[in-house]
Scaffold this motif. Sequence first.
Motif, short mmCIF file in Angstrom:
data_model
loop_
_atom_site.label_atom_id
_atom_site.label_comp_id
_atom_site.label_asym_id
_atom_site.label_seq_id
_atom_site.Cartn_x
_atom_site.Cartn_y
_atom_site.Cartn_z
N LEU A 94 -13.31 -9.40 5.29
CA LEU A 94 -12.86 -8.20 5.99
C LEU A 94 -13.84 -7.04 5.78
CD1 LEU A 94 -8.99 -8.23 5.39
CD2 LEU A 94 -10.32 -9.26 7.25
N HIS A 95 -14.46 -6.96 4.60
CA HIS A 95 -15.48 -5.92 4.36
C HIS A 95 -16.65 -6.09 5.33
CE1 HIS A 95 -13.58 -4.24 0.82
NE2 HIS A 95 -13.52 -5.42 0.24
N THR A 96 -17.08 -7.34 5.49
CA THR A 96 -18.18 -7.63 6.42
C THR A 96 -17.80 -7.29 7.85
OG1 THR A 96 -18.96 -9.41 4.97
CG2 THR A 96 -19.72 -9.44 7.26
N LEU A 97 -16.59 -7.68 8.25
CA LEU A 97 -16.14 -7.44 9.61
C LEU A 97 -16.02 -5.95 9.91
CD1 LEU A 97 -13.45 -10.26 9.93
CD2 LEU A 97 -15.63 -10.12 11.17
N ARG A 98 -15.62 -5.15 8.93
CA ARG A 98 -15.53 -3.69 9.15
C ARG A 98 -16.91 -3.12 9.48
NH1 ARG A 98 -12.12 -4.16 4.51
NH2 ARG A 98 -9.91 -3.97 5.15
N ALA A 99 -17.92 -3.55 8.73
CA ALA A 99 -19.27 -3.06 9.00
C ALA A 99 -19.76 -3.53 10.36
CB ALA A 99 -20.22 -3.55 7.89
N TRP A 100 -19.51 -4.79 10.70
CA TRP A 100 -19.93 -5.31 12.00
C TRP A 100 -19.21 -4.60 13.14
CZ3 TRP A 100 -19.81 -11.37 11.14
CH2 TRP A 100 -20.86 -11.72 10.28
N LYS A 101 -17.94 -4.31 12.93
CA LYS A 101 -17.17 -3.64 13.99
C LYS A 101 -17.74 -2.26 14.29
CE LYS A 101 -12.46 -2.30 15.31
NZ LYS A 101 -11.03 -2.26 14.90
N ALA A 102 -18.07 -1.51 13.26
CA ALA A 102 -18.64 -0.18 13.47
C ALA A 102 -19.95 -0.27 14.24
CB ALA A 102 -18.86 0.51 12.13
N GLN A 103 -20.79 -1.25 13.89
CA GLN A 103 -22.05 -1.45 14.60
C GLN A 103 -21.81 -1.84 16.05
OE1 GLN A 103 -24.71 -4.15 12.47
NE2 GLN A 103 -23.90 -3.45 10.52
N GLN A 104 -20.83 -2.71 16.27
CA GLN A 104 -20.58 -3.20 17.63
C GLN A 104 -20.03 -2.10 18.53
OE1 GLN A 104 -19.26 -7.29 17.91
NE2 GLN A 104 -17.71 -6.74 19.43
N ARG A 105 -19.14 -1.29 18.00
CA ARG A 105 -18.63 -0.15 18.79
C ARG A 105 -19.77 0.80 19.16
NH1 ARG A 105 -13.24 1.30 19.19
NH2 ARG A 105 -13.98 3.42 19.43
N ALA A 106 -20.63 1.07 18.19
CA ALA A 106 -21.76 1.98 18.46
C ALA A 106 -22.68 1.40 19.53
CB ALA A 106 -22.53 2.24 17.17
N LEU A 107 -22.89 0.09 19.47
CA LEU A 107 -23.74 -0.55 20.48
C LEU A 107 -23.10 -0.44 21.86
CD1 LEU A 107 -25.67 -3.83 20.22
CD2 LEU A 107 -24.04 -3.57 22.09
N CYS A 108 -21.80 -0.73 21.94
CA CYS A 108 -21.13 -0.65 23.24
C CYS A 108 -21.15 0.77 23.80
CB CYS A 108 -19.69 -1.14 23.10
SG CYS A 108 -19.54 -2.92 22.78
N GLU A 109 -20.96 1.74 22.93
CA GLU A 109 -21.00 3.14 23.38
C GLU A 109 -22.41 3.53 23.83
OE1 GLU A 109 -19.38 5.00 19.96
OE2 GLU A 109 -17.28 4.62 20.55
N SER A 110 -23.43 2.91 23.22
CA SER A 110 -24.81 3.19 23.66
C SER A 110 -25.07 2.65 25.06
CB SER A 110 -25.81 2.57 22.67
OG SER A 110 -25.90 1.16 22.82
N LEU A 111 -24.24 1.68 25.50
CA LEU A 111 -24.34 1.14 26.86
C LEU A 111 -23.48 1.93 27.85
CD1 LEU A 111 -24.11 -2.68 26.02
CD2 LEU A 111 -26.17 -1.40 26.66
N SER A 112 -22.90 3.03 27.37
CA SER A 112 -22.02 3.89 28.18
C SER A 112 -20.68 3.20 28.47
CB SER A 112 -22.70 4.31 29.50
OG SER A 112 -23.87 5.05 29.23
N TRP A 113 -20.23 2.35 27.54
CA TRP A 113 -18.92 1.75 27.67
C TRP A 113 -17.90 2.64 26.98
CZ3 TRP A 113 -19.55 -4.17 26.32
CH2 TRP A 113 -20.51 -4.73 27.18
N GLN A 114 -16.69 2.67 27.53
CA GLN A 114 -15.59 3.42 26.91
C GLN A 114 -14.83 2.48 25.99
OE1 GLN A 114 -12.72 4.92 29.72
NE2 GLN A 114 -11.28 5.53 28.10
N CYS A 115 -14.81 2.77 24.70
CA CYS A 115 -14.16 1.89 23.72
C CYS A 115 -12.84 2.49 23.25
CB CYS A 115 -15.08 1.67 22.51
SG CYS A 115 -16.65 0.87 22.93
N LEU A 116 -11.82 1.64 23.16
CA LEU A 116 -10.51 2.07 22.66
C LEU A 116 -10.42 1.82 21.16
CD1 LEU A 116 -8.13 0.71 25.45
CD2 LEU A 116 -9.01 3.03 25.17
N PRO A 117 -9.63 2.62 20.45
CA PRO A 117 -9.43 2.37 19.03
C PRO A 117 -8.58 1.13 18.81
CG PRO A 117 -7.99 4.13 19.76
CD PRO A 117 -8.89 3.81 20.92
N GLY A 118 -8.72 0.51 17.66
CA GLY A 118 -7.93 -0.66 17.33
C GLY A 118 -8.05 -0.96 15.85
N ASP A 119 -7.05 -1.68 15.31
CA ASP A 119 -6.98 -1.92 13.87
C ASP A 119 -7.50 -3.29 13.45
OD1 ASP A 119 -5.81 0.56 13.63
OD2 ASP A 119 -3.75 -0.22 13.57
#
Length: 343
Positions: A254-279
């Motif tokens: 879960l520690h690894t996935l948290r770091a990956w998730k933050a990176q993935q959201r940032a990448l998607c936002e860099s593509l001008s995608w609108q990302c929703l929050p989630g747990d």
Amino acid sequence: MTEEHEHAGIESAVHGGPDAAGTPWHDFSTNGNATGSCPAVLAALRTANAAHYPDPAYATLRNALAKFHGVAPERVVVAASASEFIHRITAAFAQGGGREVRLPPHGYGDYERAALAWDLKAERSPQPHGALALRWCCEPSSPLGQPEPDLVTHASGTGACVLDMAYEPLRLEGAPSLTAAARDRVWQLWTPNKAMGLTGVRAAYAIAPADAAASPLMRRLAGLAPSWPIGAHGVALLETWIDAEAQAWLAQSLHTLRAWKAQQRALCESLSWQCLPGDANFFCARTDVPYRRLATALRAEGIKLRDCASFGLPGWVRLGVLPPQSQQALKEAWTRALASDEH
């Protein structure tokens, strides 16, 4: 069954994961643990004795699961998969005179498919239902990975309420809406193969409400169960996931996935995608260009996202969290597909 019900049932059968082209190299469309398969469970699967039937009553397994969850063994129902239990409890509910099913605003299609198969009225109403209603909830929800709306209200209502806990072991943020006492009033459906990174092993279980162990619904569930719903490998998965070694591995992942998730959201936002929050270990995004327009080109490069139209969210995609190399592959493939589409 009406024609529109038949269409709804077919539409609800859409899934992520492998397709006619095989397994995608970078499969964002499913939500298994992307850090890999749990070594303790893999070892148990390799040594599982498939030469013999399991105990048809699954006594040892049910006792172990009951101890892990702090409940009585008679409350544990072994299931071939979450989908099998969804269809079985819906059938048992209908046989007992149930007429209505309350669905989440957005949710797994098998809830509705099972209801339509029994000609039950299925609706996405925020209003609680009476004693003849089966209520489905999921938290963290799918596809949004968010708290389930009105979960506390539905958990305290009359009738049967099933809480799908497929993604609770993969929760990366937030906290459950229900206390332990409140969970004792609902059916809890557990599918640990996602958390263990082994979705190809089909096995699940449910925990009945504290006052339902001897209920007519429980008796009908037992009567509808196939003999030996899971084999030796399913037993190995369920027995091992509750052990300390597997739970420690899960906590670290879960520690690894948290770091990956933050990176993935940032990448998607860099593509001008609108990302929703989630747990959970996935999130939804609205792409800058409709995903369906580029899906074929992306699939040719081994990339697949989960189109959320079948969840009632057209224009959105769900992305399971994957390693950085897969994220980079998504960015590069999306950029190429977008450039080709513009020309």
